[in-house]
Write a protein that holds these residues in place. Structure first.
Motif, PDB file in Angstrom:
ATOM      1  N   PRO A   1      -6.300  -1.671   3.633  1.00  0.00           N
ATOM      2  CA  PRO A   1      -7.304  -2.578   4.187  1.00  0.00           C
ATOM      3  C   PRO A   1      -8.227  -1.832   5.149  1.00  0.00           C
ATOM      4  O   PRO A   1      -7.812  -0.871   5.808  1.00  0.00           O
ATOM      5  CB  PRO A   1      -6.481  -3.634   4.914  1.00  0.00           C
ATOM      6  CG  PRO A   1      -5.147  -3.018   5.142  1.00  0.00           C
ATOM      7  CD  PRO A   1      -4.954  -1.985   4.073  1.00  0.00           C
ATOM      8  N   VAL A   2      -9.466  -2.259   5.211  1.00  0.00           N
ATOM      9  CA  VAL A   2     -10.454  -1.710   6.147  1.00  0.00           C
ATOM     10  C   VAL A   2     -10.609  -2.731   7.265  1.00  0.00           C
ATOM     11  O   VAL A   2     -10.888  -3.901   7.005  1.00  0.00           O
ATOM     12  CB  VAL A   2     -11.803  -1.444   5.451  1.00  0.00           C
ATOM     13  CG1 VAL A   2     -12.802  -0.849   6.435  1.00  0.00           C
ATOM     14  CG2 VAL A   2     -11.609  -0.515   4.256  1.00  0.00           C
ATOM     15  N   VAL A   3     -10.402  -2.293   8.490  1.00  0.00           N
ATOM     16  CA  VAL A   3     -10.391  -3.207   9.628  1.00  0.00           C
ATOM     17  C   VAL A   3     -11.349  -2.740  10.715  1.00  0.00           C
ATOM     18  O   VAL A   3     -11.740  -1.571  10.762  1.00  0.00           O
ATOM     19  CB  VAL A   3      -8.970  -3.348  10.226  1.00  0.00           C
ATOM     20  CG1 VAL A   3      -7.999  -3.906   9.190  1.00  0.00           C
ATOM     21  CG2 VAL A   3      -8.457  -2.008  10.745  1.00  0.00           C
TER      22      VAL A   3
ATOM     23  N   LEU B   1      -7.997   6.736  10.097  1.00  0.00           N
ATOM     24  CA  LEU B   1      -6.950   6.474   9.130  1.00  0.00           C
ATOM     25  C   LEU B   1      -5.597   6.351   9.824  1.00  0.00           C
ATOM     26  O   LEU B   1      -5.225   7.187  10.629  1.00  0.00           O
ATOM     27  CB  LEU B   1      -6.895   7.601   8.099  1.00  0.00           C
ATOM     28  CG  LEU B   1      -5.844   7.495   7.007  1.00  0.00           C
ATOM     29  CD1 LEU B   1      -6.071   6.250   6.154  1.00  0.00           C
ATOM     30  CD2 LEU B   1      -5.877   8.740   6.142  1.00  0.00           C
ATOM     31  N   SER B   2      -4.858   5.293   9.502  1.00  0.00           N
ATOM     32  CA  SER B   2      -3.482   5.143   9.948  1.00  0.00           C
ATOM     33  C   SER B   2      -2.630   4.886   8.714  1.00  0.00           C
ATOM     34  O   SER B   2      -3.137   4.823   7.598  1.00  0.00           O
ATOM     35  CB  SER B   2      -3.345   3.994  10.952  1.00  0.00           C
ATOM     36  OG  SER B   2      -3.482   2.754  10.290  1.00  0.00           O
ATOM     37  N   ALA B   3      -1.349   4.717   8.904  1.00  0.00           N
ATOM     38  CA  ALA B   3      -0.465   4.496   7.762  1.00  0.00           C
ATOM     39  C   ALA B   3      -0.742   3.176   7.061  1.00  0.00           C
ATOM     40  O   ALA B   3      -0.480   3.049   5.868  1.00  0.00           O
ATOM     41  CB  ALA B   3       0.987   4.546   8.215  1.00  0.00           C
ATOM     42  N   GLY B   4      -1.293   2.189   7.781  1.00  0.00           N
ATOM     43  CA  GLY B   4      -1.444   0.871   7.190  1.00  0.00           C
ATOM     44  C   GLY B   4      -2.853   0.349   7.046  1.00  0.00           C
ATOM     45  O   GLY B   4      -3.052  -0.732   6.498  1.00  0.00           O
ATOM     46  N   ALA B   5      -3.855   1.096   7.524  1.00  0.00           N
ATOM     47  CA  ALA B   5      -5.234   0.595   7.466  1.00  0.00           C
ATOM     48  C   ALA B   5      -6.221   1.705   7.776  1.00  0.00           C
ATOM     49  O   ALA B   5      -5.853   2.761   8.291  1.00  0.00           O
ATOM     50  CB  ALA B   5      -5.427  -0.550   8.458  1.00  0.00           C
TER      51      ALA B   5
END
Length: 78
Positions: free
Chosen positions: A44-46, A8-12
Motif C-alpha cells: 500500500p502507498v500511504v 519504503l518499510s516492510a508493510g507500506a
C-alpha cells in the motif's frame, strides 16, 4: 521539476514532500503514486495530507482513513 520522497518499510510505501509547478500538482500526485507502486508492487502507498493536498491525493485515487494523531513520549517511567 517535480518529485516526492518515497519511504519504503516492510508493510507500506510512504509518499511525502511532493513538489512541482502549481499548475501540474494533480499530475505530480498521479506520477508519484505510480512510481511508488512500480518500485514496491503490492504494497500500500500511504501518506498524510490535509486541505488542498488532501483533495489532490483523493483525486489521485487515495482514500482518507481518518485524522492523523501524533504522539510524543517525553520520557519517565514506562
Amino acid at each position: 521539476m517535480a518529485g516526492c520522497v518515497l519511504s519504503l518499510s516492510a508493510g507500506a510505501v510512504g509518499l511525502s514532500n511532493l513538489f512541482g509547478p502549481e499548475a501540474a500538482r494533480a499530475a505530480v500526485w498521479n506520477d508519484c503514486r505510480r512510481e511508488a507502486q512500480a518500485r514496491a508492487p503490492g504494497l500500500p502507498v500511504v501518506g498524510y495530507e490535509r486541505d488542498e493536498d488532501l483533495e489532490l491525493a483523493l483525486e489521485a485515487g487515495f482514500r482518507a482513513l481518518g485524522p492523523l494523531r501524533v504522539w510524543l513520549w517525553t520520557g519517565g517511567a514506562g
